[in-house]
Motif scaffolding. Sequence first.
Motif, short mmCIF file in Angstrom:
data_model
loop_
_atom_site.label_atom_id
_atom_site.label_comp_id
_atom_site.label_asym_id
_atom_site.label_seq_id
_atom_site.Cartn_x
_atom_site.Cartn_y
_atom_site.Cartn_z
N SER A 68 -59.34 40.31 29.77
CA SER A 68 -60.19 39.20 30.19
C SER A 68 -59.72 38.56 31.48
N ARG A 69 -58.70 39.16 32.12
CA ARG A 69 -58.24 38.70 33.42
C ARG A 69 -57.77 37.27 33.37
N GLY A 70 -57.14 36.89 32.28
CA GLY A 70 -56.52 35.57 32.21
C GLY A 70 -57.49 34.42 32.16
N ARG A 71 -58.66 34.61 31.56
CA ARG A 71 -59.67 33.56 31.57
C ARG A 71 -59.69 32.74 30.29
N GLY A 72 -58.68 32.86 29.45
CA GLY A 72 -58.63 32.05 28.25
C GLY A 72 -59.60 32.49 27.19
N LEU A 73 -59.79 31.61 26.18
CA LEU A 73 -60.66 31.95 25.05
C LEU A 73 -62.08 32.27 25.50
N HIS A 74 -62.58 31.45 26.41
CA HIS A 74 -63.94 31.65 26.89
C HIS A 74 -64.10 33.03 27.53
N GLY A 75 -63.17 33.38 28.42
CA GLY A 75 -63.25 34.67 29.08
C GLY A 75 -63.09 35.84 28.14
N GLN A 76 -62.21 35.68 27.16
CA GLN A 76 -61.98 36.74 26.20
C GLN A 76 -63.21 36.98 25.33
N LEU A 77 -63.89 35.90 24.96
CA LEU A 77 -65.09 36.06 24.14
C LEU A 77 -66.21 36.70 24.95
N VAL A 78 -66.33 36.31 26.21
CA VAL A 78 -67.31 36.96 27.10
C VAL A 78 -67.03 38.45 27.17
N GLN A 79 -65.76 38.80 27.36
CA GLN A 79 -65.37 40.20 27.45
C GLN A 79 -65.71 40.95 26.17
N GLN A 80 -65.38 40.34 25.05
CA GLN A 80 -65.59 41.00 23.76
C GLN A 80 -67.08 41.21 23.48
N LEU A 81 -67.87 40.16 23.62
CA LEU A 81 -69.30 40.28 23.34
C LEU A 81 -69.98 41.19 24.35
N GLY A 82 -69.56 41.09 25.61
CA GLY A 82 -70.15 41.95 26.64
C GLY A 82 -69.92 43.42 26.33
N GLN A 83 -68.71 43.77 25.94
CA GLN A 83 -68.42 45.15 25.58
C GLN A 83 -69.25 45.61 24.38
N MET A 84 -69.40 44.73 23.41
CA MET A 84 -70.17 45.08 22.23
C MET A 84 -71.64 45.30 22.55
N ILE A 85 -72.17 44.50 23.46
CA ILE A 85 -73.58 44.65 23.86
C ILE A 85 -73.77 45.95 24.63
N VAL A 86 -72.93 46.17 25.63
CA VAL A 86 -73.07 47.35 26.48
C VAL A 86 -72.84 48.63 25.70
N SER A 87 -71.93 48.60 24.72
CA SER A 87 -71.64 49.79 23.92
C SER A 87 -72.73 50.07 22.89
N GLY A 88 -73.62 49.09 22.69
CA GLY A 88 -74.69 49.28 21.72
C GLY A 88 -74.38 48.76 20.34
N ASP A 89 -73.20 48.17 20.15
CA ASP A 89 -72.86 47.62 18.84
C ASP A 89 -73.70 46.38 18.51
N LEU A 90 -74.18 45.72 19.54
CA LEU A 90 -75.11 44.60 19.35
C LEU A 90 -76.42 44.98 20.02
N GLY A 91 -77.48 45.04 19.24
CA GLY A 91 -78.77 45.45 19.78
C GLY A 91 -79.78 44.33 19.76
N ALA A 92 -80.93 44.58 20.38
CA ALA A 92 -81.97 43.57 20.50
C ALA A 92 -82.57 43.19 19.16
#
Length: 288
Positions: free
Chosen positions: A54-78
């Motif tokens: 998350s490039r040192g962005r704290g909880l907020h950045g880590q959650l963005v990273q986590q959810l973003g990866q899940m969306i792009v990987s298809g684990d979270l769908g529309a």
Amino acid sequence: MMTAARPADSGLAGPGELDRYPYAEAPVADRVGAPAWDTGDPELGRVGRRATGSRGRGLHGQLVQQLGQMIVSGDLGADRPLVPEEIGQRFEVSRTVVRESLRVLEAKGLVSARPNVGTRVRPVSDWNLLDPDIIEWRAFGPQRDDQRRELSELRWTIEPLAARLAAGHGREEVQQRLCDMVEIMSHAMAQGDALTYSRADTEFHTMLIQIAGNRMLEHLSGIVSAALQVSGGPVTACDRPNEASLAQHARIVDALGTGDGTAAETAMRQLLTVHPEVERVVPAPREH
């Protein structure tokens, strides 16, 4: 209600890896199709418990990273709404952190929030595919082949032009810095230091675009930087450095020093063709 826990082998995503959070085999009774946030790894229970990409962005950045990866990987769908309460409970973060994280993802075009509909994943056509984070997430996810091909094609379009334009805008200190980068790359290749080589190569190409004298091209320098990071990182850079590549970098610097835009553009095209990932998408011109 959260879905049943499932086994998992890794924690929050580190650089170059994705955490796969599969959905439950069967929907829970009171929320059909709800995301299976839970995994069998207790270390996943709290965002920030492990080092992440998350490039040192704290909880907020880590959650963005986590959810973003899940969306792009298809684990979270529309078809599955993102429920803030469930996200907060799953990752043990406050509503504020969840809300701000979803806003960031919305700005990237990954999700949309509407009254009476909730927050849902948007189609790929709506994503900001030039966003450096999305570039990284796609490059290390299921779409990695398409992402790297598209990045190579984009570089082939942008960088030769930037090299030609930079030939008329280079300053002495910038010229010296580019020379320094070539020297660092040469030393790193001799030492087998892939990480140092990659960093110097990234700075070289980013700086070249930034001195082209075109603000729109300069705005794209982050994309080229992201492309180099995902295609020439520590894992794969050892396969890429070679004497031919270094020679083309040096020729670009020489052309900039003499103000020869045509030579700089030609050297850049040859340099990009040297890289294995570009050779596959930019074949040599056919002879007629």
